[in-house]
Design a protein around this motif. Structure first.
Motif, short mmCIF file in Angstrom:
data_model
loop_
_atom_site.label_atom_id
_atom_site.label_comp_id
_atom_site.label_asym_id
_atom_site.label_seq_id
_atom_site.Cartn_x
_atom_site.Cartn_y
_atom_site.Cartn_z
N PHE A 13 57.86 47.26 82.42
CA PHE A 13 59.03 47.19 82.83
C PHE A 13 60.08 46.09 82.18
CE2 PHE A 13 56.62 49.32 86.14
CZ PHE A 13 57.50 50.60 86.11
N VAL A 14 59.27 45.20 81.49
CA VAL A 14 60.15 44.13 80.87
C VAL A 14 59.90 44.09 79.22
CG1 VAL A 14 60.59 41.46 80.83
CG2 VAL A 14 60.21 42.73 83.02
N LEU A 15 58.73 43.88 78.96
CA LEU A 15 58.39 43.52 77.60
C LEU A 15 58.91 44.86 76.59
CD1 LEU A 15 57.21 41.08 75.87
CD2 LEU A 15 55.03 42.45 75.93
N THR A 16 58.51 46.20 77.07
CA THR A 16 58.74 47.12 76.13
C THR A 16 60.30 47.34 76.16
OG1 THR A 16 56.67 48.10 76.82
CG2 THR A 16 58.29 49.56 75.75
N PRO A 17 61.09 47.38 77.27
CA PRO A 17 62.49 47.69 77.12
C PRO A 17 63.16 46.47 76.24
CG PRO A 17 61.69 47.90 79.32
CD PRO A 17 60.62 47.41 78.63
N LEU A 18 62.72 45.21 76.62
CA LEU A 18 63.40 44.32 75.74
C LEU A 18 63.23 44.09 74.17
CD1 LEU A 18 62.87 40.97 77.61
CD2 LEU A 18 64.93 42.01 77.30
N THR A 19 62.00 44.80 73.99
CA THR A 19 61.54 44.99 72.64
C THR A 19 62.28 45.82 71.92
OG1 THR A 19 59.33 44.33 73.29
CG2 THR A 19 59.49 45.18 70.95
N TYR A 20 62.25 47.22 72.86
CA TYR A 20 63.20 48.30 72.09
C TYR A 20 64.73 48.02 71.92
CZ TYR A 20 59.23 51.62 72.44
OH TYR A 20 58.13 52.42 72.31
N GLY B 87 65.61 44.95 71.35
CA GLY B 87 65.75 43.86 70.57
C GLY B 87 66.32 43.98 69.05
N GLY B 88 66.75 45.31 68.76
CA GLY B 88 67.44 45.36 67.51
C GLY B 88 66.33 45.74 66.30
N ILE B 89 65.19 46.57 67.05
CA ILE B 89 64.23 47.00 66.16
C ILE B 89 64.74 48.21 65.11
CG2 ILE B 89 62.05 48.11 66.03
CD1 ILE B 89 61.10 46.43 68.43
N PHE B 90 65.47 48.89 66.09
CA PHE B 90 65.95 50.43 65.50
C PHE B 90 67.27 50.50 65.14
CE2 PHE B 90 62.28 51.24 68.54
CZ PHE B 90 61.33 51.84 67.53
N LEU C 149 72.68 39.62 72.97
CA LEU C 149 72.47 38.35 72.53
C LEU C 149 71.85 37.46 73.54
CD1 LEU C 149 76.08 37.45 71.10
CD2 LEU C 149 73.96 37.86 69.84
N PHE C 150 71.42 37.92 74.87
CA PHE C 150 70.68 37.07 75.92
C PHE C 150 69.26 37.63 75.71
CE2 PHE C 150 74.75 36.92 77.68
CZ PHE C 150 74.90 35.36 78.14
N ASN C 151 68.98 38.61 74.79
CA ASN C 151 67.55 39.01 74.53
C ASN C 151 66.77 38.14 73.68
OD1 ASN C 151 65.29 40.42 74.09
ND2 ASN C 151 66.17 42.58 73.68
N PRO C 152 65.88 37.51 73.82
CA PRO C 152 65.39 36.51 72.98
C PRO C 152 64.53 37.12 71.79
CG PRO C 152 63.98 36.65 75.00
CD PRO C 152 65.40 37.22 75.25
N ILE C 153 64.03 38.44 72.15
CA ILE C 153 63.36 39.30 71.16
C ILE C 153 64.43 39.50 69.92
CG2 ILE C 153 62.06 41.51 70.63
CD1 ILE C 153 60.96 41.11 73.28
N LEU C 154 65.46 39.70 70.11
CA LEU C 154 66.50 40.02 69.00
C LEU C 154 66.40 38.82 68.04
CD1 LEU C 154 69.17 41.96 68.26
CD2 LEU C 154 70.46 39.77 69.48
N TYR C 155 66.18 37.68 68.55
CA TYR C 155 66.16 36.53 67.44
C TYR C 155 65.17 36.49 66.54
CZ TYR C 155 70.25 34.97 70.50
OH TYR C 155 71.07 34.92 71.10
N MET C 156 63.95 36.76 67.16
CA MET C 156 62.79 36.77 66.41
C MET C 156 62.71 38.18 65.50
SD MET C 156 60.51 36.29 69.96
CE MET C 156 61.13 35.23 71.04
N LEU D 107 70.05 31.99 61.35
CA LEU D 107 68.60 31.57 61.52
C LEU D 107 68.53 30.25 62.40
CD1 LEU D 107 67.49 33.80 59.59
CD2 LEU D 107 66.59 32.12 58.11
N THR D 108 69.36 29.28 62.20
CA THR D 108 69.23 28.17 62.74
C THR D 108 69.37 28.20 64.23
OG1 THR D 108 70.56 27.09 60.97
CG2 THR D 108 70.08 25.62 62.74
N LEU D 109 70.22 28.87 64.71
CA LEU D 109 70.24 29.47 66.06
C LEU D 109 68.91 30.24 66.52
CD1 LEU D 109 71.95 29.78 68.76
CD2 LEU D 109 72.71 31.96 67.71
N ALA D 110 68.41 31.07 65.69
CA ALA D 110 67.30 31.93 65.95
C ALA D 110 66.24 30.85 66.11
CB ALA D 110 67.15 32.86 64.96
#
Lengths: 313, 259
Positions: free
Chosen positions: B179-186, B188-191, B206-213, B229-232
């Protein structure tokens, strides 16, 4: 064995109140000398496992102090942990790991270098009859073997204080006795041992000193010899060769009960002798073929203490 | 006579080796499935659907999603390794072996993180190898690639640890990933690039930390990123510091492990 001079375990004013409000320990004081073989006895829920849990850092204490070989449990916890080996009541190893790996991992957690760990593990596994099973997955071991595995694991880092929480529960008599001799040998080699057990015979056979805990308080703390000396009566069971229908009145007037036509129970108080009893039985033509204690002596005392709840015999 | 540090080194090595051995022993459940799943993503999204889509940042859709999918695998596997291992040790009570031993809580934590990072990176490498069957991989900046994958694996190993500490049943260790990890990952700018999202959704992303990774890793591979990159790196290090402190507090206080 050299007589102990230093204190292996010192507990002062130890209390434990669980989050549900249950007051498991109500300020217990306890001292175990180095080299001792000490029994901590008590009925279920008395506070034995909580006490052991606190000493071994598995349970957080509410108040009081615990010192192991003068190291404080809070300020010097690493030294306290290094000194202790624990054999818990329930199996707490990874059942899917091989026996040898469980023992070697435990040595590793204590920082024992691999070569020394292997040497110690080999010794413990051989001494406890697990050498042939060392490559087996722990789950495949019998209950008795699993108990021995926990003893081997607890000894692999050469602890100065070995704590055993019901180590022979569910173990058959033969194995129990072989474990007793092994533990006596470990104690002779200088390891202080604290044992909790439900088998009071075990405490009587193995331990020099004993504390009885009930409802979170220490009811008595003395030597096993002194405790047994306070026993003022024993109950014997006599097996008869011929059945009797009713028990005749004996001259000695000892309290007797006819359990069944072949069995008499008799209570002997301190100062009374058995010769008189046998003479009276002989006079009545009653032949005794064998005699035994109704209960273990320590068991009688234990029940007395726990039932009275005030430690007064 | 061994020094404290020598003893701690032995203890740490024991935990780390045990953790790596644990997932290696069941490689058919831990290493192989992510390879198959990601291969399916490559086929369906990369080839079948992706071939119909316009390039993003000058890349084909397949090239664009490969870094994100590799990163997703690292995130889910480092998380899964620690959550299942630590909860399993709580459930089987063999966590007590560690709790009674003279090991500082920080070392126990780092030992478990090492296991999570090892699995995350090994699976990441395997998925990268699978990706070579579908596209010509390039590496724009190897330092960024190595650092962001390792830091991400560390971060999600700690997240898995926190989940395991609070878990009271095996159901609890699947709730957060589902309920948390999968939605955040999807999300997070993968696709997709967040530049393709309309205003509010762009800002929420921008509040999704996975986006930065994901974006940092994509920069390391392709040289393109939606995020500075510095922000990330700042976000990643901040999360690591917060989670590390929290994990350590959990271990020291005995939350979920001691009564």
């Amino acid at each position: 064995m050299t007589m102990a001079t230093t204190t292996a375990l010192s507990i002062t004013g130890l209390t434990k109140t669980y989050s549900n409000g249950f007051n498991a320990l109500k300020g217990i004081d306890l001292e175990v000398k180095e080299g001792d073989f000490f029994a901590l006895l008590g009925p279920n829920g008395a506070g034995k496992s909580t006490t052991i849990g606190i000493i071994t850092s598995l349970v957080n204490k509410s108040d009081g102090t615990v010192k192991v070989f003068d190291h404080d449990l809070v300020s010097d916890s690493m030294e306290v942990k290094r000194a202790i080996g624990l054999v818990p009541q329930e199996f707490n190893f990874n059942q899917f790991e091989p026996v040898e790996e469980i023992v070697l991992n435990q040595a590793g957690y204590y920082g024992v270098p691999v070569s020394e760990a292997r040497e110690r593990a080999d010794w413990a596994l051989k001494a406890l009859g697990l050498w042939d099973k060392r490559r087996n997955i722990a789950r495949a071991l019998s209950g008795g073997m699993k108990r021995r595995l926990m003893i081997a694991r607890a000894l692999v880092h050469n602890p100065k204080l070995l704590i055993l929480d019901e180590p022979t529960a569910g173990v058959d008599i033969e194995l129990r006795r072989s474990m007793w001799s092994f533990l006596q040998e470990v104690n002779r080699m200088g390891t202080t041992i604290i044992l909790t057990t439900h088998y009071l015979e075990e405490a009587e056979q193995l331990c020099r000193n004993v504390a009885i805990i009930d409802k979170g308080a220490i009811v008595t703390n003395t030597s096993v010899k002194q405790l047994l000396a306070t026993l003022d009566r024993e109950t014997f069971i006599l097996d008869l060769s011929e059945p009797v229908e009713a028990l005749p009145k004996l001259e000695c007037n000892y309290p007797t009960t006819l359990v069944d036509p072949h069995t008499i129970e008799v209570e002997i108080h301190r100062g009374q002798n058995l010769n008189k009893l046998f003479c009276d039985l002989e006079k009545e033509g009653i032949k005794v073929t064998s005699m035994r204690n109704k209960a273990n002596r320590l068991e009688e005392l234990f029940l007395d203490l726990v039932e009275k709840g005030d430690g007064q015999l | 006579m061994m020094s404290h540090w020598q003893r701690y080194r032995v203890a740490f090595t024991t935990i780390a080796v045990k953790e790596v051995r644990r997932f290696s022993r069941i490689w058919i459940q831990t290493i192989v499935p992510p390879m198959i799943t990601t291969a399916l993503y490559f086929v369906i999204f990369g080839q079948m659907i992706g071939s119909q889509l316009a390039p993003i940042d000058g890349m084909t859709y397949m090239d664009y999603i490969v870094p994100g999918l590799i990163m997703m695998t690292i995130i889910t596997n480092s998380y899964a390794n620690v959550v299942s291992s630590f909860y399993g040790s709580k459930f089987g009570r063999f966590i007590e072996e560690l709790l009674i031993s003279p090991i500082p809580p920080s070392l126990i934590l780092i030992g478990y993180i090492t296991g999570g990072v090892a699995r995350g990176l090994i699976v990441g490498i395997m998925v990268t190898l699978v990706a070579t069957f579908f596209t010509d991989l390039q590496v724009h900046n190897i330092f960024v690639v190595l650092s962001v994958t390792t830091l991400t694996a560390i971060l999600f190993s700690m997240a898995g640890f926190i989940n395991a500490v609070y878990a009271k049943s095996f159901d609890d260790i699947t709730l957060i990933p589902t309920f948390v990890l999968t939605p955040l990952t999807y999300l997070g700018g993968i696709f997709y690039s967040i530049e393709m999202l309309p205003g509010i959704w762009h800002d929420i992303s921008l509040f999704n930390p996975i986006l930065y990774m994901v974006n940092t890793f994509r920069y390391g591979m392709l040289g393109v990123s939606d995020i500075d990159l510095t922000l990330a790196y700042g976000v990643i290090f901040t999360f690591i510091a917060i989670l590390y402190s929290f994990c350590l507090w959990l271990l020291k206080s005995g939350k979920g492990t001691r009564s």
